[in-house]
Design a protein around this motif. Structure first.
Motif, PDB file in Angstrom:
ATOM      1  N   THR A  91       2.117 -13.531  -0.777  1.00  0.00           N
ATOM      2  CA  THR A  91       1.501 -14.119   0.406  1.00  0.00           C
ATOM      3  C   THR A  91       1.336 -13.070   1.498  1.00  0.00           C
ATOM      4  OG1 THR A  91       2.447 -16.274  -0.136  1.00  0.00           O
ATOM      5  CG2 THR A  91       1.716 -15.947   2.140  1.00  0.00           C
ATOM      6  N   LEU A  92       2.377 -12.271   1.707  1.00  0.00           N
ATOM      7  CA  LEU A  92       2.299 -11.198   2.703  1.00  0.00           C
ATOM      8  C   LEU A  92       1.171 -10.229   2.357  1.00  0.00           C
ATOM      9  CD1 LEU A  92       3.559  -9.809   5.225  1.00  0.00           C
ATOM     10  CD2 LEU A  92       4.938  -8.467   3.618  1.00  0.00           C
ATOM     11  N   GLU A  93       1.058  -9.854   1.094  1.00  0.00           N
ATOM     12  CA  GLU A  93      -0.008  -8.942   0.665  1.00  0.00           C
ATOM     13  C   GLU A  93      -1.382  -9.551   0.912  1.00  0.00           C
ATOM     14  OE1 GLU A  93       0.872  -8.076  -3.424  1.00  0.00           O
ATOM     15  OE2 GLU A  93       2.641  -6.885  -2.909  1.00  0.00           O
ATOM     16  N   ASP A  94      -1.531 -10.839   0.607  1.00  0.00           N
ATOM     17  CA  ASP A  94      -2.814 -11.510   0.815  1.00  0.00           C
ATOM     18  C   ASP A  94      -3.171 -11.560   2.301  1.00  0.00           C
ATOM     19  OD1 ASP A  94      -2.983 -11.916  -1.925  1.00  0.00           O
ATOM     20  OD2 ASP A  94      -2.387 -14.031  -1.826  1.00  0.00           O
ATOM     21  N   ILE A  95      -2.193 -11.894   3.136  1.00  0.00           N
ATOM     22  CA  ILE A  95      -2.417 -11.931   4.582  1.00  0.00           C
ATOM     23  C   ILE A  95      -2.788 -10.535   5.073  1.00  0.00           C
ATOM     24  CG2 ILE A  95      -1.296 -12.292   6.824  1.00  0.00           C
ATOM     25  CD1 ILE A  95       0.401 -14.494   5.439  1.00  0.00           C
ATOM     26  N   PHE A  96      -2.048  -9.547   4.626  1.00  0.00           N
ATOM     27  CA  PHE A  96      -2.301  -8.151   4.999  1.00  0.00           C
ATOM     28  C   PHE A  96      -3.743  -7.756   4.665  1.00  0.00           C
ATOM     29  CE2 PHE A  96      -2.415  -3.624   3.974  1.00  0.00           C
ATOM     30  CZ  PHE A  96      -1.765  -3.039   5.053  1.00  0.00           C
ATOM     31  N   ASN A  97      -4.149  -8.019   3.436  1.00  0.00           N
ATOM     32  CA  ASN A  97      -5.489  -7.631   2.985  1.00  0.00           C
ATOM     33  C   ASN A  97      -6.584  -8.349   3.769  1.00  0.00           C
ATOM     34  OD1 ASN A  97      -4.538  -5.794   1.073  1.00  0.00           O
ATOM     35  ND2 ASN A  97      -4.330  -7.385  -0.481  1.00  0.00           N
ATOM     36  N   ALA A  98      -6.324  -9.581   4.161  1.00  0.00           N
ATOM     37  CA  ALA A  98      -7.313 -10.338   4.931  1.00  0.00           C
ATOM     38  C   ALA A  98      -7.382  -9.871   6.382  1.00  0.00           C
ATOM     39  CB  ALA A  98      -6.970 -11.827   4.880  1.00  0.00           C
TER      40      ALA A  98
END
Length: 181
Positions: A133-140
């Protein structure tokens, strides 16, 4: 050295980037007020951010966040720490660009995960796979954070004081933001 802060500096970036800790240290070094928008929201609502998310949802929280940021930008010049999602809203970015300056604390996913993995105060990470989830938020979010006027790279091993000094050096390169007196 003594400096004069010419406009409000808004700390933006991911959860765990150090916006509050570094922002507070910058404010102390410059002898200016430090304000945390999340703390202001919690004070006004008499609830934690997590409780606001749970009770009223993220959309409600984001509306309140915009109102608080607008109010704070119209008050005295300060170092203003915002929540990780604040800079995502075009309205907030425009207000910050108009009345202040955004400093992006640019931390990579590894550093962020190291800092947030053992905290339960991050409502967006209350998922079955918080790292993903953190990675997805980061990428967005990174493409929007890159719109900030003053990026400052955060690195593992740097103290809060060292990061604050990095921020001040970047600010000092902008006479519209910070001038030596």
């Amino acid at each position: 050295m003594t400096f004069e802060l010419n406009k409000t500096v808004v700390m933006v970036g991911m959860m765990g980037a150090g916006k509050t800790a570094v922002g507070r240290a910058v404010a102390t070094k410059l002898n200016v007020p430090f304000i945390d928008s999340d703390a202001e929201i919690e004070k006004a609502a008499n609830m934690s951010i997590a409780e606001i998310f749970a009770r009223d949802g993220e959309l409600f929280f984001r509306r309140k966040e915009t109102q608080v940021i607008e109010r704070l930008l119209n008050e005295e010049r300060c170092i203003l720490s915002t929540g990780g999602g604040a800079f995502l809203a075009e309205e907030n970015r425009a207000m910050i660009a108009d009345k202040g300056v955004a400093v992006w604390l640019d931390a990579d996913v590894e550093l962020l995960w190291m800092r947030v993995r053992n905290k339960d105060t991050r409502p967006l990470l209350r998922t079955s796979d918080p790292r993903r989830t953190l990675e997805d938020i980061f990428n967005a979010r990174v493409p929007l954070y890159q719109l900030a006027s003053l990026p400052v790279k955060a690195e593992a091993g740097l103290s809060i004081e060292e990061m604050a000094d990095r921020v001040i050096v970047e600010m000092a390169g902008r006479p519209d933001v910070l001038t030596e007196i």
